[in-house]
Write an enzyme that holds these catalytic residues in place. Structure first.
Site, mmCIF file in Angstrom:
data_model
loop_
_atom_site.group_PDB
_atom_site.id
_atom_site.type_symbol
_atom_site.label_atom_id
_atom_site.label_comp_id
_atom_site.label_asym_id
_atom_site.label_seq_id
_atom_site.Cartn_x
_atom_site.Cartn_y
_atom_site.Cartn_z
ATOM 1 N N ASP A 190 6.960 -6.416 -31.098
ATOM 2 C CA ASP A 190 6.412 -6.699 -29.761
ATOM 3 C C ASP A 190 5.964 -5.368 -29.148
ATOM 4 O OD1 ASP A 190 5.853 -8.247 -27.352
ATOM 5 O OD2 ASP A 190 7.617 -7.326 -26.470
ATOM 6 N N CYS A 198 4.271 -15.395 -22.671
ATOM 7 C CA CYS A 198 4.464 -13.964 -22.929
ATOM 8 C C CYS A 198 5.959 -13.835 -23.174
ATOM 9 C CB CYS A 198 4.041 -13.133 -21.721
ATOM 10 S SG CYS A 198 4.546 -11.396 -21.851
ATOM 11 N N THR A 199 6.321 -13.173 -24.253
ATOM 12 C CA THR A 199 7.743 -13.145 -24.621
ATOM 13 C C THR A 199 8.582 -12.321 -23.642
ATOM 14 O OG1 THR A 199 7.228 -11.371 -26.178
ATOM 15 C CG2 THR A 199 7.406 -13.612 -27.070
ATOM 16 N N TYR A 201 0.427 -4.384 -23.697
ATOM 17 C CA TYR A 201 -0.723 -4.713 -24.542
ATOM 18 C C TYR A 201 -1.718 -5.610 -23.795
ATOM 19 C CZ TYR A 201 1.351 -3.091 -29.012
ATOM 20 O OH TYR A 201 1.857 -2.356 -30.049
ATOM 21 N N GLY A 202 -1.211 -6.363 -22.820
ATOM 22 C CA GLY A 202 -2.031 -7.389 -22.159
ATOM 23 C C GLY A 202 -3.390 -6.937 -21.666
ATOM 24 N N ASN A 249 2.789 -12.676 -27.697
ATOM 25 C CA ASN A 249 1.682 -13.632 -27.604
ATOM 26 C C ASN A 249 0.327 -12.937 -27.663
ATOM 27 O OD1 ASN A 249 2.816 -16.532 -26.588
ATOM 28 N ND2 ASN A 249 4.111 -14.859 -25.927
ATOM 29 N N THR A 250 0.244 -11.782 -27.013
ATOM 30 C CA THR A 250 -1.032 -11.058 -26.950
ATOM 31 C C THR A 250 -1.470 -10.670 -28.364
ATOM 32 O OG1 THR A 250 -0.162 -10.133 -24.889
ATOM 33 C CG2 THR A 250 -2.204 -9.187 -25.729
#
Ligand code: DGL
Length: 270
Positions: free
Chosen positions: A9, A183-184, A41-42, A73-74
């Protein structure tokens, strides 16, 4: 030596998946890398997220894991297929499991999705949800202010409550009965998110369903850890280790073994 499940992540978010993997599969060894030096990262361009994800996977591959879990997720939205084409072990993402979990829960057919700008822009949840159930109504919002709060360990403050209330104001909708935490990092804020959304809205995290998928794949490939295994997990982070160590140990309820990672190649814009 026991072969591990490698989990990655941008920071501490993937630990929400790790916790569930540890619960469902307590004999499995976990290798976890949080790229805290380059979080979030988003807001980054997709090509950059793909490049970072490749780099992490290359790093983790030196430990010969038996599976890779993109617990971001990203990165799942933009790099899952790329990583699958580059390695010869199973690679699991978190978007399809999250979509499956929501479909199993909704009664009204109106599902909310919150995630990073990258995930929401990719439309990956809409695609995954509509593949499973074409007539769903999906309402999505990016919540770019949540990840920095989580990386700071700021889960329950008045400031967090204010940010969550403001960010979710426009997504609160009549018939929505499920909100996917896409989003984790967001399960760290689930108490606050739940207070803001109210009791009629179930929060869906992909962690449980992802852990089930991991279990199924390990079983099918006949590589589940043996009954006598006592795993020694290993954590890596690329940024300042103290905060990561503190959040990870509190969240997982055990002291973690943490190794700092220094990326060899200086990152442009990183
Ligand atoms: N936890 C990640 C996700 O699920 C990344 C968040 C970020 O770095 O912006 O999207």
């Amino acid at each position: 030596m026991q072969q591990a499940i490698a989990v990655l992540d941008s920071g501490v978010g993937g630990l929400t998946v790790v916790k569930e993997v540890m619960r469902q599969l307590p004999r499995e060894k976990i290798l976890y890398l949080g790229d805290t030096a380059r979080t979030p990262y988003g807001p980054r361009p997709a090509e950059e997220v793909v490049r970072f994800t490749r780099e992490i996977v290359d790093y983790l591959q030196q430990y010969h894991p038996k599976m890779i879990v993109i617990a971001c997720n990203t990165a799942t939205a933009v790099a899952l297929q790329d990583i699958r084409s580059r390695v010869d072990i199973p690679v699991v993402g978190v978007i399809n499991p999250g979509a499956r979990a929501a479909i199993g829960r909704t009664k009204t057919g109106v599902i909310g999705v919150i995630g990073t700008e990258g995930t929401i822009k990719s439309g990956a949840y809409e695609t995954a949800l509509r593949m499973l159930s074409p007539r769903l109504e999906v309402v999505s919002r990016a919540c770019p202010d949540f990840v920095p709060l989580v990386e700071d360990g700021n889960f329950r403050s008045a400031e967090t409550h204010r940010v969550v209330t403001e960010s979710l104001a426009s997504i609160k909708q009549g018939a929505m009965d499920c909100l996917i935490l896409g989003c984790t990092h967001y399960p760290f804020l689930s108490e606050t998110i739940s207070e803001v959304m109210g009791p009629e809205v179930s929060l869906i995290s992909s962690a449980e369903e992802t852990a089930r998928e991991i279990s199924t794949i390990l079983h099918e490939n006949n590589v589940l850890a043996g009954r006598d295994e006592v795993p020694v997990h290993q954590f890596f982070c690329s940024g300042e280790p103290r905060k990561f160590q503190e959040i990870a140990s509190a969240w997982l309820g055990e002291q973690i073994r943490l190794t700092p990672v220094v990326w060899r190649v200086p990152q442009l814009g990183g």
